[in-house]
Scaffold this motif. Structure first.
Motif: not given
Ligand SMILES: Cc1cc2nc3c(=O)[nH]c(=O)nc-3n(C[C@H](O)[C@H](O)[C@H](O)COP(=O)(O)OP(=O)(O)OC[C@H]3O[C@@H](n4cnc5c(N)ncnc54)[C@H](O)[C@@H]3O)c2cc1C
Ligand code: FES
Lengths: 107, 360
Positions: A1, A4-6, A42, A47, B124, B134-135, B140-144, B237
């Motif tokens: 993915m 995924a990093r903000i 992640h 995952r 997920g 996580l976020m 880091v985003r957990p998913g889309k 997710t």
């Protein structure tokens, strides 16, 4: 993915550590020093962290704070490491764990 | 202090103020507990920092004792159990150390509830707290695309935080016929078009290796699924925000008398008004003493810290006054309809405590 990093956030600013390289089942990945191994995995799109010992069902993290043991992996040869809290360091060898893992003699 | 969330930190501040020497042990790498991932402005009372962001409150509490020679922090350190001789075992960097406290305040907080449905173990499916960590802590985003399960405050707040992080929230499902959290939080996500489906639950999560989708179903007034109302959502997710339960392992292991009080989130320790459990010298505070909120956790921590220090013979001229203020604030916080559940739970807990002699 990817992505995924903000990078931009309305409230938070993320101070990233030094970029380090580590391996996941032999594959070289990058992450930030000091972040949990699970966060680095992640962000790199990984995952599935392991499999359940009996039914071999895929396992990911669940609580991310070290309480549930859903995220056990073998790190630098040491089995049953909770990667959601274990901090990433340069050159770490992170591996999917098969079964319950064997305790090392001097551990 | 076992646990340096809002409850443990306030207990430490109070005990220090009384003149006690304090060690705060926490498994996290920074003090603050749940607060370190709360980016929203808190509800609660002004005395407990309402209107400030959780992340900032954590820092302000810790700053009050951080450089105090009477206070020591042991971070990245997990308490693994009590020993018969009164020592507690602490794991730090793969090594076990022991510590003996004349009094112990246990404030380990809560763990997230699971929900039973096919596929709930797929990677997920994450706890809401995990998604936040996580976020909001690691960026880091957990998913889309996320399906949120639970429309209590936590589900609503984390949904909003997901949106802030640039993640799509396809829907929030809630088994109850009404939203459990505050209106302000519900409106924030509804305004940007996230549907809140009340009387709905997740029926199954699909995927071979990881989450690929989820089926949602409508529930009748008997909470049974209504046939042919299934709807499929394409998500990677599924976030569970279906409640918390006290993280009481250590109390069980210590042999504290426990009681099942559903209004307080599950098994909690019987305790007196001073928050001392049936095992002399062990106190509880915060979510561990009953699932509530940060404001009450802070006040309970203060009461436990003051009481524990006083029982050691420490004195402060304002002791009685601080205790009375704390008790009054707690009562005010629990007044009104929103506090009814907790009030009932505590009444039940105290009744059970009196029956077995834990409460005078
Ligand atoms: C999404 C969300 C939004 C919220 N919003 C609000 C709000 O707006 N207003 C409000 O008042 N409340 C809010 N809350 C609730 C509030 O965060 C909690 O009620 C509060 O944090 C409880 O405090 P505590 O100190 O009891 O536990 P915690 O904050 O959970 O702290 C417990 C600490 O104990 C540590 N610990 C646990 N076990 C061990 C062990 N064995 N050894 C060492 N350390 C251990 C943990 O690492 C943790 O740091 C929210 C909660 C969530 C999840
Ligand atoms: S995800 Fe729960 S212990 Fe790591």
């Amino acid at each position: 993915m990817t992505g995924a990093r903000i990078t931009v956030h309305p409230i938070l600013e993320f101070k990233e550590g030094r970029k380090v390289r580590f391996t996941f089942d032999g594959q070289v990945l990058e992450g930030y020093e000091g972040e949990p191994i699970a966060a680095a995995l992640h962000a790199a799109g990984v995952r599935v962290l392991g499999e359940s010992p009996k039914l071999k069902r895929p396992r990911g993290f669940f609580c991310a704070i070290g309480n549930c043991s859903s995220c056990l992996m073998t790190v630098d040869g040491r089995p049953n490491v909770r990667v959601c809290t274990e901090k990433l360091r340069e050159g770490m060898r992170v591996e999917t764990q098969a079964g319950k893992g064997v305790l090392l003699a001097n551990d | 202090m076992i646990g340096a969330g809002p409850a443990g930190l306030c207990a430490a501040i109070a005990a220090r103020d009384m003149g006690a020497r304090v060690t705060c042990v926490d498994s996290g790498d920074r003090p603050g507990g749940q607060l370190v991932k709360q980016t929203h402005k808190f509800f609660g009372s002004r005395a407990e920092f309402a209107g400030k962001r959780g992340i900032d409150i954590a820092g302000m509490l810790a700053d009050r004792i951080r450089d105090d020679p009477m206070v020591e922090f042991m971070l990245d350190s997990t308490v693994i159990g009590f020993y018969d001789d009164g020592a507690i075992g602490i794991e730090h960097n793969d090594a076990l150390t022991f510590l003996r406290g004349e009094r112990i305040v246990c404030a380990t907080g809560a763990s997230e509830r699971m929900l039973a449905f096919p596929g709930n173990d797929l990677p997920g499916v994450y706890g809401a707290g995990a998604v936040q960590t996580l976020m909001n802590v690691y960026g880091v985003r957990p998913g889309k695309a996320v399906l949120m399960v639970g429309a209590g405050n936590i589900g609503l707040i984390v949904s909003y935080q997901l949106l802030q992080a640039g993640v799509e929230v396809v829907a929030v499902v809630e088994a109850m016929p009404q939203v459990g959290g505050y209106d302000v939080h519900a409106r924030k996500i509804q305004r940007v078009g996230v549907p809140i489906l009340t009387s709905h639950t997740v029926k199954a999560v699909h995927g071979t290796r990881v989450v690929e989708g989820a089926t949602v179903v409508a529930l009748g007034s008997d909470f049974r699924p209504i046939p042919a109302t299934e709807e499929y959502f394409h998500v990677d997710t599924v976030c569970l925000a279906v409640g918390l339960t006290p993280l009481a392992d250590l109390l069980w292991q210590a042999g504290c008398k426990m009681a099942y009080v559903p209004e307080l989130g599950g098994h909690v320790a019987l305790r007196g008004e001073d928050y001392e459990t049936s095992r002399r010298g062990i106190y509880v505070a915060g979510d561990l003493a009953g699932i509530e909120e940060a404001s009450s956790a802070m006040i309970e921590g203060t009461i436990a810290g003051l009481s524990a220090a006083q029982s050691l013979g420490h004195e402060a001229p304002d002791f009685e006054e601080r205790l009375a203020t704390a008790r009054a604030e707690l009562a005010a916080l629990r007044s009104g309809p929103k506090g009814q559940k907790v009030r009932l739970g505590i009444e039940r807990l105290m009744r059970l405590g009196r029956e077995v002699g834990v409460v005078a």
